[in-house]
Motif scaffolding. Structure first.
Motif, PDB file in Angstrom:
ATOM      1  N   THR A   9       0.896  -1.137  -0.060  1.00 36.54           N
ATOM      2  CA  THR A   9      -0.033   0.021  -0.098  1.00 36.54           C
ATOM      3  C   THR A   9       0.797   1.077   0.081  1.00 36.54           C
ATOM      4  O   THR A   9       1.935   1.236   0.791  1.00 36.54           O
ATOM      5  CB  THR A   9      -1.003   0.030   1.337  1.00 36.54           C
ATOM      6  OG1 THR A   9      -1.780  -1.004   1.088  1.00 36.54           O
ATOM      7  CG2 THR A   9      -1.628   1.332   1.274  1.00 36.54           C
ATOM      8  N   ALA A  10       0.471   2.164  -0.862  1.00 40.44           N
ATOM      9  CA  ALA A  10       1.223   3.319  -1.158  1.00 40.44           C
ATOM     10  C   ALA A  10       0.354   4.596  -0.928  1.00 40.44           C
ATOM     11  O   ALA A  10      -0.671   4.542  -1.279  1.00 40.44           O
ATOM     12  CB  ALA A  10       1.904   3.523  -2.361  1.00 40.44           C
ATOM     13  N   LEU A  11       0.931   5.577  -0.039  1.00 40.27           N
ATOM     14  CA  LEU A  11       0.280   6.713   0.414  1.00 40.27           C
ATOM     15  C   LEU A  11       1.095   7.901  -0.097  1.00 40.27           C
ATOM     16  O   LEU A  11       2.239   7.933   0.039  1.00 40.27           O
ATOM     17  CB  LEU A  11       0.248   7.107   1.931  1.00 40.27           C
ATOM     18  CG  LEU A  11      -0.544   8.095   2.418  1.00 40.27           C
ATOM     19  CD1 LEU A  11      -1.497   7.743   3.706  1.00 40.27           C
ATOM     20  CD2 LEU A  11       0.262   9.368   2.493  1.00 40.27           C
ATOM     21  N   ILE A  12       0.451   8.540  -1.330  1.00 39.25           N
ATOM     22  CA  ILE A  12       0.916   9.638  -2.026  1.00 39.25           C
ATOM     23  C   ILE A  12       0.433  10.956  -1.428  1.00 39.25           C
ATOM     24  O   ILE A  12      -0.764  11.162  -1.911  1.00 39.25           O
ATOM     25  CB  ILE A  12       1.058   9.245  -3.481  1.00 39.25           C
ATOM     26  CG1 ILE A  12       1.662   7.941  -3.756  1.00 39.25           C
ATOM     27  CG2 ILE A  12       1.819  10.387  -4.170  1.00 39.25           C
ATOM     28  CD1 ILE A  12       1.145   7.568  -5.132  1.00 39.25           C
ATOM     29  N   THR A  13       1.199  11.642  -1.116  1.00 42.12           N
ATOM     30  CA  THR A  13       0.638  13.126  -0.617  1.00 42.12           C
ATOM     31  C   THR A  13       0.584  14.168  -1.828  1.00 42.12           C
ATOM     32  O   THR A  13       1.242  13.908  -2.854  1.00 42.12           O
ATOM     33  CB  THR A  13       1.423  13.877   0.427  1.00 42.12           C
ATOM     34  OG1 THR A  13       2.811  13.907  -0.118  1.00 42.12           O
ATOM     35  CG2 THR A  13       1.499  12.988   1.575  1.00 42.12           C
ATOM     36  N   GLY A  14      -0.416  15.024  -1.851  1.00 42.95           N
ATOM     37  CA  GLY A  14      -0.635  15.752  -3.139  1.00 42.95           C
ATOM     38  C   GLY A  14      -0.701  14.993  -4.285  1.00 42.95           C
ATOM     39  O   GLY A  14      -0.311  15.614  -5.469  1.00 42.95           O
ATOM     40  N   ALA A  15      -1.803  14.061  -4.432  1.00 43.37           N
ATOM     41  CA  ALA A  15      -1.768  13.238  -5.520  1.00 43.37           C
ATOM     42  C   ALA A  15      -2.827  13.521  -6.396  1.00 43.37           C
ATOM     43  O   ALA A  15      -3.209  12.804  -7.218  1.00 43.37           O
ATOM     44  CB  ALA A  15      -1.613  11.826  -5.154  1.00 43.37           C
ATOM     45  N   GLY A  16      -3.675  14.831  -6.363  1.00 41.90           N
ATOM     46  CA  GLY A  16      -4.807  14.911  -6.987  1.00 41.90           C
ATOM     47  C   GLY A  16      -4.439  15.498  -8.179  1.00 41.90           C
ATOM     48  O   GLY A  16      -5.342  15.416  -9.332  1.00 41.90           O
ATOM     49  N   ILE A  36      -4.681   8.251  -2.238  1.00 44.27           N
ATOM     50  CA  ILE A  36      -4.588   9.421  -2.816  1.00 44.27           C
ATOM     51  C   ILE A  36      -4.906  10.815  -1.701  1.00 44.27           C
ATOM     52  O   ILE A  36      -5.866  10.580  -1.463  1.00 44.27           O
ATOM     53  CB  ILE A  36      -5.493   9.529  -3.960  1.00 44.27           C
ATOM     54  CG1 ILE A  36      -5.632   8.471  -5.034  1.00 44.27           C
ATOM     55  CG2 ILE A  36      -5.197  10.827  -4.788  1.00 44.27           C
ATOM     56  CD1 ILE A  36      -4.149   8.003  -5.850  1.00 44.27           C
ATOM     57  N   ASN A  37      -3.832  11.408  -1.424  1.00 41.86           N
ATOM     58  CA  ASN A  37      -3.930  12.462  -0.613  1.00 41.86           C
ATOM     59  C   ASN A  37      -3.682  13.705  -1.155  1.00 41.86           C
ATOM     60  O   ASN A  37      -3.267  13.813  -2.243  1.00 41.86           O
ATOM     61  CB  ASN A  37      -3.034  12.471   0.466  1.00 41.86           C
ATOM     62  CG  ASN A  37      -2.898  13.669   1.122  1.00 41.86           C
ATOM     63  OD1 ASN A  37      -1.888  14.429   0.805  1.00 41.86           O
ATOM     64  ND2 ASN A  37      -3.830  13.939   2.131  1.00 41.86           N
ATOM     65  N   ASP A  38      -4.942  14.754  -0.877  1.00 42.01           N
ATOM     66  CA  ASP A  38      -4.644  16.033  -1.337  1.00 42.01           C
ATOM     67  C   ASP A  38      -5.474  16.826  -0.064  1.00 42.01           C
ATOM     68  O   ASP A  38      -6.216  16.269   0.694  1.00 42.01           O
ATOM     69  CB  ASP A  38      -5.295  16.101  -2.758  1.00 42.01           C
ATOM     70  CG  ASP A  38      -4.355  17.174  -3.423  1.00 42.01           C
ATOM     71  OD1 ASP A  38      -4.209  18.309  -2.814  1.00 42.01           O
ATOM     72  OD2 ASP A  38      -4.117  16.844  -4.550  1.00 42.01           O
ATOM     73  N   ILE A  39      -5.154  18.206  -0.421  1.00 44.54           N
ATOM     74  CA  ILE A  39      -5.852  19.124   0.529  1.00 44.54           C
ATOM     75  C   ILE A  39      -7.585  19.094   0.547  1.00 44.54           C
ATOM     76  O   ILE A  39      -7.978  18.733  -0.612  1.00 44.54           O
ATOM     77  CB  ILE A  39      -5.291  20.703   0.321  1.00 44.54           C
ATOM     78  CG1 ILE A  39      -5.611  21.159  -0.934  1.00 44.54           C
ATOM     79  CG2 ILE A  39      -3.967  20.600   0.788  1.00 44.54           C
ATOM     80  CD1 ILE A  39      -5.096  22.336  -1.175  1.00 44.54           C
ATOM     81  N   PRO A  40      -8.047  19.335   1.683  1.00 43.95           N
ATOM     82  CA  PRO A  40      -9.659  19.161   1.413  1.00 43.95           C
ATOM     83  C   PRO A  40     -10.181  20.229   0.333  1.00 43.95           C
ATOM     84  O   PRO A  40     -11.255  19.451  -0.448  1.00 43.95           O
ATOM     85  CB  PRO A  40     -10.056  19.842   2.597  1.00 43.95           C
ATOM     86  CG  PRO A  40      -9.004  19.582   3.829  1.00 43.95           C
ATOM     87  CD  PRO A  40      -7.671  19.593   2.834  1.00 43.95           C
ATOM     88  N   GLN A  41      -9.531  21.116  -0.127  1.00 43.22           N
ATOM     89  CA  GLN A  41     -10.045  21.967  -1.424  1.00 43.22           C
ATOM     90  C   GLN A  41     -10.148  21.337  -2.517  1.00 43.22           C
ATOM     91  O   GLN A  41     -10.426  21.521  -3.434  1.00 43.22           O
ATOM     92  CB  GLN A  41      -9.470  23.447  -1.211  1.00 43.22           C
ATOM     93  CG  GLN A  41      -9.464  24.020   0.124  1.00 43.22           C
ATOM     94  CD  GLN A  41      -8.371  24.121   0.956  1.00 43.22           C
ATOM     95  OE1 GLN A  41      -8.140  22.790   1.225  1.00 43.22           O
ATOM     96  NE2 GLN A  41      -7.828  25.099   1.382  1.00 43.22           N
TER      97      GLN A  41
END
Length: 295
Positions: A9-16, A36-41
């Protein structure tokens, strides 16, 4: 495909979008479950990337969190762990720009960039560190930049944050070695939202984020290196190193001309560069030279 991430499992920040999106697609294509991580906005973009991956037969889940929010990062890691059982790979990709010449830079400009790039990487890594130690497995990639390694006008805040990530990587690779946690840096050159307007169209065509992601894949593989700085862009791959020269010995009694000698022998001081195993190598080398001078 020799690199098989099935079960990882890979967690990638800012991935949108941009690099994060490209990384997510490639790691998913090699079998990894993707967070897939990104800011709420930007969570709609993150959900879109997760849907794209699912449409290609992969598994992905979007989670909104600012990497600067400790509680949100902790909750994100908990959610990812509940959903997939564990997180094996962390790609600290989230970033922002606040470019200004140093004389015009405000403290807010400085703090915003340091908080996202450096503190954000710290928070995400720290939230996963003990889990990776317990599992005796981890692959962590810090996204550095040539602006940090070599400097770039108008990016003192960004460059400082990116070079600090190299220092973080150097130490974590040492501390994580006994638990099979491999930590590396990736310095990408890619067309992203952060680079729009900075490069001519013909250059931007060559700098598709997809051309960077194979370097990221290599750094998260089971047989990945550790403590490496890999540069990638336009399908070109390079390595950078932080070296230390052999130097000279100027004597322990502080002769009056010691500083003059340093300047006069500048080129000689730079000869014989090597890549030290750890920071303590500096002191060891200097003691060796001092002992040798005693005869």
């Amino acid at each position: 495909m020799s690199i098989d991430l099935t079960g990882r499992t890979a967690l990638i920040t800012g991935a949108g979008a941009g690099l994060g999106r490209a990384h997510a697609h490639l790691l998913a294509a090699h079998g990894a479950n993707i967070v897939i991580n990104d800011i709420p906005q930007s969570i709609d973009k993150a959900h879109a990337v997760a849907a794209e991956i699912a449409g290609h037969g992969g598994t992905a889940h979007a989670i909104a969190a600012s990497v600067t929010d400790e509680a949100a990062v902790s909750a994100m890691v908990d959610e990812a762990t509940r959903r997939f059982g564990k997180v094996d790979i962390l790609v600290n990709n989230a970033g922002i720009l606040r470019d200004k010449s140093f004389s015009k830079m405000t403290l807010a400009d400085w703090r915003d960039v340091i908080d996202v790039h450096l503190t954000g990487a710290y928070l995400c890594t720290h939230a996963l560190w003990d889990q990776m130690r317990t599992n005796n497995y981890g692959r962590i990639v810090m996204t550095t930049s040539s602006s940090g390694l070599y400097g770039n006008f108008g990016q003192s805040n960004y460059g400082a944050a990116k070079m600090a990530l190299v220092g973080l990587m150097q130490t974590l690779s040492i501390e994580g070695a006994k638990n099979n946690i491999r930590v590396n840096c990736l310095a990408p050159t890619a067309r992203t939202a952060m680079t729009e307007g900075l490069l001519p169209p013909e250059a931007l065509e060559l700098l598709d984020p997809d051309r960077v992601s194979p370097a990221l894949l290599a750094l998260v593989a089971d047989n990945a290196p550790t403590r490496a700085i890999l540069l990638a862009g336009a399908s070109g791959i390079e390595r950078a190193t932080i070296t230390m020269s052999h130097g000279i010995y100027i004597g322990h009694d502080q002769p009056a001309d010691a500083a003059d000698r340093i300047l006069a022998e500048w080129d000689q001081i730079g000869e014989g560069a090597t890549v030290p195993d750890m920071g303590a190598a500096q002191g060891m080398l200097e003691i060796q030279k001092a002992l040798a001078a005693r005869g």
